[in-house]
Design a protein around this motif. Sequence first.
Motif, PDB file in Angstrom:
ATOM      1  N   LEU A  39      88.437   0.672 -90.114  1.00 32.54           N
ATOM      2  CA  LEU A  39      89.320  -0.148 -88.823  1.00 32.54           C
ATOM      3  C   LEU A  39      90.674  -0.825 -88.621  1.00 32.54           C
ATOM      4  N   LEU A  40      90.766  -0.816 -90.604  1.00 29.33           N
ATOM      5  CA  LEU A  40      92.190  -1.805 -90.966  1.00 29.33           C
ATOM      6  C   LEU A  40      93.259  -1.119 -90.771  1.00 29.33           C
ATOM      7  N   LYS A  41      92.811   0.938 -91.493  1.00 26.23           N
ATOM      8  CA  LYS A  41      94.152   1.798 -91.028  1.00 26.23           C
ATOM      9  C   LYS A  41      94.409   1.607 -89.410  1.00 26.23           C
ATOM     10  N   LYS A  42      93.476   1.693 -88.687  1.00 21.80           N
ATOM     11  CA  LYS A  42      93.731   1.624 -87.444  1.00 21.80           C
ATOM     12  C   LYS A  42      94.321   0.495 -86.535  1.00 21.80           C
ATOM     13  N   LYS A  43      94.316  -0.466 -87.772  1.00 17.89           N
ATOM     14  CA  LYS A  43      95.015  -2.243 -87.474  1.00 17.89           C
ATOM     15  C   LYS A  43      93.592  -2.605 -86.499  1.00 17.89           C
ATOM     16  N   VAL A  44      92.646  -2.307 -85.973  1.00 19.36           N
ATOM     17  CA  VAL A  44      91.631  -3.364 -85.619  1.00 19.36           C
ATOM     18  C   VAL A  44      91.312  -4.489 -86.073  1.00 19.36           C
ATOM     19  N   ILE A  45      91.718  -4.597 -87.072  1.00 21.32           N
ATOM     20  CA  ILE A  45      90.971  -5.932 -88.443  1.00 21.32           C
ATOM     21  C   ILE A  45      92.141  -5.590 -89.216  1.00 21.32           C
ATOM     22  N   THR A  46      92.712  -7.115 -89.286  1.00 25.19           N
ATOM     23  CA  THR A  46      93.607  -7.580 -90.542  1.00 25.19           C
ATOM     24  C   THR A  46      92.720  -7.759 -91.693  1.00 25.19           C
ATOM     25  N   GLU A  47      93.266  -7.337 -93.024  1.00 21.68           N
ATOM     26  CA  GLU A  47      92.947  -7.541 -94.309  1.00 21.68           C
ATOM     27  C   GLU A  47      92.324  -9.061 -95.055  1.00 21.68           C
ATOM     28  N   LEU A  48      92.530  -9.872 -94.283  1.00 21.33           N
ATOM     29  CA  LEU A  48      92.289 -11.096 -94.654  1.00 21.33           C
ATOM     30  C   LEU A  48      90.517 -11.186 -93.773  1.00 21.33           C
ATOM     31  N   GLN A  49      90.406 -10.505 -92.432  1.00 21.76           N
ATOM     32  CA  GLN A  49      89.197 -10.073 -91.902  1.00 21.76           C
ATOM     33  C   GLN A  49      88.015  -9.097 -92.581  1.00 21.76           C
ATOM     34  N   LEU A  50      88.695  -8.394 -93.156  1.00 22.34           N
ATOM     35  CA  LEU A  50      88.020  -7.332 -94.191  1.00 22.34           C
ATOM     36  C   LEU A  50      87.409  -8.274 -95.283  1.00 22.34           C
ATOM     37  N   LEU A  51      87.824  -8.959 -95.964  1.00 21.73           N
ATOM     38  CA  LEU A  51      87.750  -9.430 -96.706  1.00 21.73           C
ATOM     39  C   LEU A  51      87.138 -10.638 -96.917  1.00 21.73           C
ATOM     40  N   GLU A  52      87.443 -11.032 -95.680  1.00 23.72           N
ATOM     41  CA  GLU A  52      86.459 -12.577 -95.886  1.00 23.72           C
ATOM     42  C   GLU A  52      85.457 -11.526 -95.561  1.00 23.72           C
ATOM     43  N   THR A  53      84.354 -10.867 -94.556  1.00 21.07           N
ATOM     44  CA  THR A  53      83.396 -10.392 -94.538  1.00 21.07           C
ATOM     45  C   THR A  53      82.713  -9.293 -95.846  1.00 21.07           C
ATOM     46  N   LEU A  54      84.256  -8.706 -96.441  1.00 19.77           N
ATOM     47  CA  LEU A  54      83.064  -8.479 -97.702  1.00 19.77           C
ATOM     48  C   LEU A  54      83.377  -9.463 -98.859  1.00 19.77           C
TER      49      LEU A  54
END
Length: 264
Positions: A39-54
């Motif tokens: 999703l990050l690669k496709k720019k559907v989400i941002t890195e901040l959103q991914l890291l907040e989830t992780l």
Amino acid sequence: MADTPFTIALKEIADLTEDQLAEAKALETEHGMSVGRQLLKKKVITELQLLETLAKIYRYPFWADLPLDQIKTDFAEKVPIQFLKKHIMVPLVRKETPESENANPSDAYIIALNDPASFQAVDDLGGMLGLSGVHTVLSTRESILSAINLCYDMRRDSAEQLVQNMEEDSGAILNAIEDTADLLDDTSDAPIIKLVNHILTQSIKSRASDIHIEPFQTGFKVRNRVDGILYDLLTPPKWIQPALISRIKVMAKMNIAEKRLPQD
């Protein structure tokens, strides 16, 4: 495929649709890249959103910005920069480290990483630093790489300081070199010896395959080759060149009095 705690949390944080999530899951099976990274690669989400989830799933603190003003560079003597850049992680050495006799060395370090699943790399880094345990936080790729570059640039500045000190007392240094019968027997802390040792140490830690001393008309450069690429290590003033080359020639058991190309 049923939702996992990660995908449930990601949907809440990034407001994903079922179609977007289903496509990412299909690509995960096909390419082996995690749903979040897809999703990050496709720019559907941002890195901040991914890291907040992780951070929520792994229960790690998330630091969007690293406290660079609180970092010391002690670890740069023990850890190759290529290792940190490969795994996108950096150990932060806090200034306010515990100094009591019973203090755990692990308390002095916080390891910032971009991928919380990098368990083996974290263990390897802990081994290099002699840690019995580590404190980890998540941070962005850009923040971690900036911290890595800053720390190693600061260490590189120590070599620049050596050169500056040599400039301030150039005559005494050159006279000391000329008066020494065998530099290999010289156990003093002469700046030129410190400088050569620093160049060799930094190149070994960087896993450089070779070191280049490149003379020019008005100066010279010291560069090392890492993974086939030459990196500038130091640009000393021209007057240091003869002393530096003489020191290296003596260490290599070459004739210091012989002047011929291309040896020099």
